[in-house]
Design a protein around this motif. Sequence first.
Motif, mmCIF file in Angstrom:
data_model
loop_
_atom_site.group_PDB
_atom_site.id
_atom_site.type_symbol
_atom_site.label_atom_id
_atom_site.label_comp_id
_atom_site.label_asym_id
_atom_site.label_seq_id
_atom_site.Cartn_x
_atom_site.Cartn_y
_atom_site.Cartn_z
ATOM 1 N N GLY A 242 -41.026 -15.169 -6.994
ATOM 2 C CA GLY A 242 -42.355 -14.880 -7.429
ATOM 3 C C GLY A 242 -42.270 -14.410 -8.887
ATOM 4 O O GLY A 242 -41.547 -13.860 -9.342
ATOM 5 N N GLY A 243 -43.476 -14.912 -9.663
ATOM 6 C CA GLY A 243 -43.496 -14.505 -11.030
ATOM 7 C C GLY A 243 -42.576 -15.767 -11.871
ATOM 8 O O GLY A 243 -42.429 -15.415 -13.309
ATOM 9 N N ALA A 244 -41.861 -16.538 -11.066
ATOM 10 C CA ALA A 244 -40.999 -17.217 -11.953
ATOM 11 C C ALA A 244 -41.391 -18.302 -12.766
ATOM 12 O O ALA A 244 -42.728 -18.524 -12.543
ATOM 13 N N LYS A 245 -40.827 -18.721 -13.994
ATOM 14 C CA LYS A 245 -41.409 -19.732 -14.900
ATOM 15 C C LYS A 245 -41.389 -21.145 -14.074
ATOM 16 O O LYS A 245 -40.800 -21.286 -13.097
ATOM 17 N N PRO A 246 -42.353 -22.232 -14.767
ATOM 18 C CA PRO A 246 -42.499 -23.288 -14.104
ATOM 19 C C PRO A 246 -41.139 -24.177 -14.149
ATOM 20 O O PRO A 246 -40.283 -23.955 -15.108
ATOM 21 N N GLY A 247 -40.967 -24.665 -12.879
ATOM 22 C CA GLY A 247 -39.503 -25.284 -12.799
ATOM 23 C C GLY A 247 -38.526 -24.522 -12.155
ATOM 24 O O GLY A 247 -37.366 -25.185 -11.854
ATOM 25 N N PHE A 248 -38.676 -23.305 -12.301
ATOM 26 C CA PHE A 248 -37.415 -22.264 -11.718
ATOM 27 C C PHE A 248 -37.434 -22.152 -10.407
ATOM 28 O O PHE A 248 -38.512 -21.751 -9.816
ATOM 29 N N VAL A 249 -36.459 -22.508 -9.826
ATOM 30 C CA VAL A 249 -36.160 -22.200 -8.236
ATOM 31 C C VAL A 249 -34.844 -21.544 -7.879
ATOM 32 O O VAL A 249 -33.971 -21.626 -8.776
ATOM 33 N N VAL A 250 -34.610 -21.210 -6.683
ATOM 34 C CA VAL A 250 -33.331 -20.673 -6.398
ATOM 35 C C VAL A 250 -32.777 -21.448 -5.061
ATOM 36 O O VAL A 250 -33.663 -21.667 -4.223
ATOM 37 N N TYR A 251 -31.778 -21.403 -4.782
ATOM 38 C CA TYR A 251 -30.956 -22.068 -3.363
ATOM 39 C C TYR A 251 -29.678 -21.246 -3.129
ATOM 40 O O TYR A 251 -28.997 -21.005 -4.268
ATOM 41 N N TYR A 252 -29.329 -21.024 -1.980
ATOM 42 C CA TYR A 252 -28.320 -20.204 -1.717
ATOM 43 C C TYR A 252 -27.179 -20.977 -1.179
ATOM 44 O O TYR A 252 -26.125 -20.305 -0.760
ATOM 45 N N THR A 253 -27.450 -22.131 -0.481
ATOM 46 C CA THR A 253 -26.471 -22.906 -0.077
ATOM 47 C C THR A 253 -26.912 -24.407 -0.236
ATOM 48 O O THR A 253 -27.853 -24.966 -0.314
ATOM 49 N N ASN A 254 -25.668 -25.186 -0.693
ATOM 50 C CA ASN A 254 -25.837 -26.520 -1.136
ATOM 51 C C ASN A 254 -24.586 -27.225 -0.994
ATOM 52 O O ASN A 254 -23.639 -26.768 -0.842
ATOM 53 N N TYR A 255 -24.783 -28.776 -1.204
ATOM 54 C CA TYR A 255 -23.858 -29.537 -1.078
ATOM 55 C C TYR A 255 -23.451 -30.049 -2.738
ATOM 56 O O TYR A 255 -24.565 -29.912 -3.630
ATOM 57 N N SER A 256 -22.582 -30.547 -3.205
ATOM 58 C CA SER A 256 -22.310 -31.093 -4.545
ATOM 59 C C SER A 256 -21.589 -32.383 -4.536
ATOM 60 O O SER A 256 -20.790 -32.655 -3.669
ATOM 61 N N MET A 257 -21.884 -33.110 -5.518
ATOM 62 C CA MET A 257 -21.130 -34.244 -5.894
ATOM 63 C C MET A 257 -21.089 -34.508 -7.379
ATOM 64 O O MET A 257 -21.753 -34.219 -7.929
ATOM 65 N N ALA A 258 -20.118 -35.108 -7.694
ATOM 66 C CA ALA A 258 -19.901 -35.775 -9.246
ATOM 67 C C ALA A 258 -20.454 -37.151 -9.167
ATOM 68 O O ALA A 258 -19.687 -37.724 -8.529
#
Length: 610
Positions: free
Chosen positions: A581-597
């Motif tokens: 709530g109240g975050a600037k445009p484009g700002f999000v959060v996530y707490y679980t994810n996959y990653s790749m290079a």
Amino acid sequence: MAFDGITIANLTRDFSDRLTGGRIYKIAQTESDELFITVKLSFENAEKYGIKQEKLVLSADASLPLAYLSDESKQSPMTAPNFCMLLRKHIQNGRIMSVTQPGGLERIIRFEVEHLDEMGDLRHKVLLIEIMGKYSNIIFTDENNVIIDSIKHIPASVSSVREVLPGREYFIPSQDKANPLATTADEFSSCVLSKGMPLFKAIYSSYTGLSPIIAQEICYRSGVDADKSAIALDTAESIAVYRAFSDVMDLVRNGSFSPVVVYEDDAPKEYASIPLTLYGMSAGLSAQESAINNQASDLNGYSYKEYESISDLLQSYYAEKNVVTRIRQKSVDLRKIVQTSLERNVRKYDLQLKQMKDSEKKDKYRIYGELLTVYGYSAEPGAEKITVNDYNTGKDVTITLDPTLTPSQNAKKYFDKYTKLKRTAEALEEQMKETKEAIDQLESIQNALEIAQKEADLAQIKQELADSGYIKSHNTGKNGRKEKITSKPFHYLSSDGFDIYVGKNNIQNDELTFKTANGGDWWFHAKKIPGSHVVLITGGKEVPDRAFEEAAALAAYYSKGKVQEKVEIDYVMRKEVKKPGGAKPGFVVYYTNYSMAISPDISALKLISD
């Protein structure tokens, strides 16, 4: 990459073949230094080429002057500039009588137009485009070579060589160079072979319209080292060089053009209107035939792409570069605002970090206060320090005292310091959070400015800057309502047919992530660096690994890490992405994810036009 006199000769031949006899149907000034002219072809040419009209682009942009026939339309401004209105008054509906290149290989194209004046009398006017780098211009004259107007006015205070102003006589600025199409062996010898400089330089510095690459091509065809001093050539070498020079000029005189781009390791290296044999092409052979020959030669690493016309080549090669140049010009003010605001916030953040580090002393002051409360009675009156045992660590601690105060007053003084620093730390924590969010937002806006391709993209960035208070809002139409912005995300098609969307700015990122995508789609973003939100639309289907890799490559390409060999990308199902709530445009959060290079290489992906 040289836009030289031979390229101009090729363009002039194409323009003459297609446009002569055609009528000027529409004239638009799409940029301050660019004309977009629609020409209805003559009946014969319409039958010959299978089209009814051509779109002629003439650009006198100082950084990227161009002239070509386009297959795309351009949007005209709401109000036509004065130069455009003048051309419409004089030559709209006029017939193009000829298209020529004056002065041999001068970088000038001359359009002679026949039209009826207000009295119904037949008149002739001339429209010229001079493609001369930062001195490029589009000039409109009458049949007596008197300038009626120009797209750029050049007064005497700017150029002592030639004024370009209404009422002045038009003439081609002298370059003290010879016409390569009208030279003889004796003239070539006196112009070129008498100079004590590298042969290729002596050639292009002596003749109008020849670029260094064409001069090197002439040397290569002659079999003479391009870097050998021109004055040191023997008789056989001199004859060979002049013969090669004449052969190239014969190609130009006869209109035997073969527009081609030479690639080295898949990157464009040069283009020309004649075969470049120094890169393995064979004179008189097509690019495909030359490429086959080249496979068996020692000149490896080069490939070629032939074009049907020089306009196709220029449009293909320069279109993207021209768009980027124009957008960068139009975004200069925005870039400056963002850079200035970013630097200010970075300095503020550094100061806040320093203040936060200073506030770390607060716990020491609290302990001093507590120890003085317990052991202060043992201090001698007027003492400047006291050493006591810290019951928290079991070690002795020396505490500085104010000799004018009692132990309890000294304790209170340390408690007051603690309380002040504690309040400061709490305030700083909130301020640093806001400053860091501002830095992240401004860095993401910088990234958005780098990938903007249209004015609508810039309009959306302006909107975000206005909403965030960095600039004043001016995007209002009638009744104070916000004007509609038509910018859309990039739309790519993966190798397996999956739709992948890329946000161009923070506003689009939010719309793409939370409105376009559903919970079962996949979301990608460069890890801990500014970049676009990328959404892979699954359509309820199982997604192959290649589609994941291609979406990740897009996230890498449209991020600040684009220049890196590998970029770490986080990806997660869209339903795991949240917006605080109240975050600037484009700002999000996530707490679980996959990653790749992944490498930021998107050459295998198809961009669907938006």
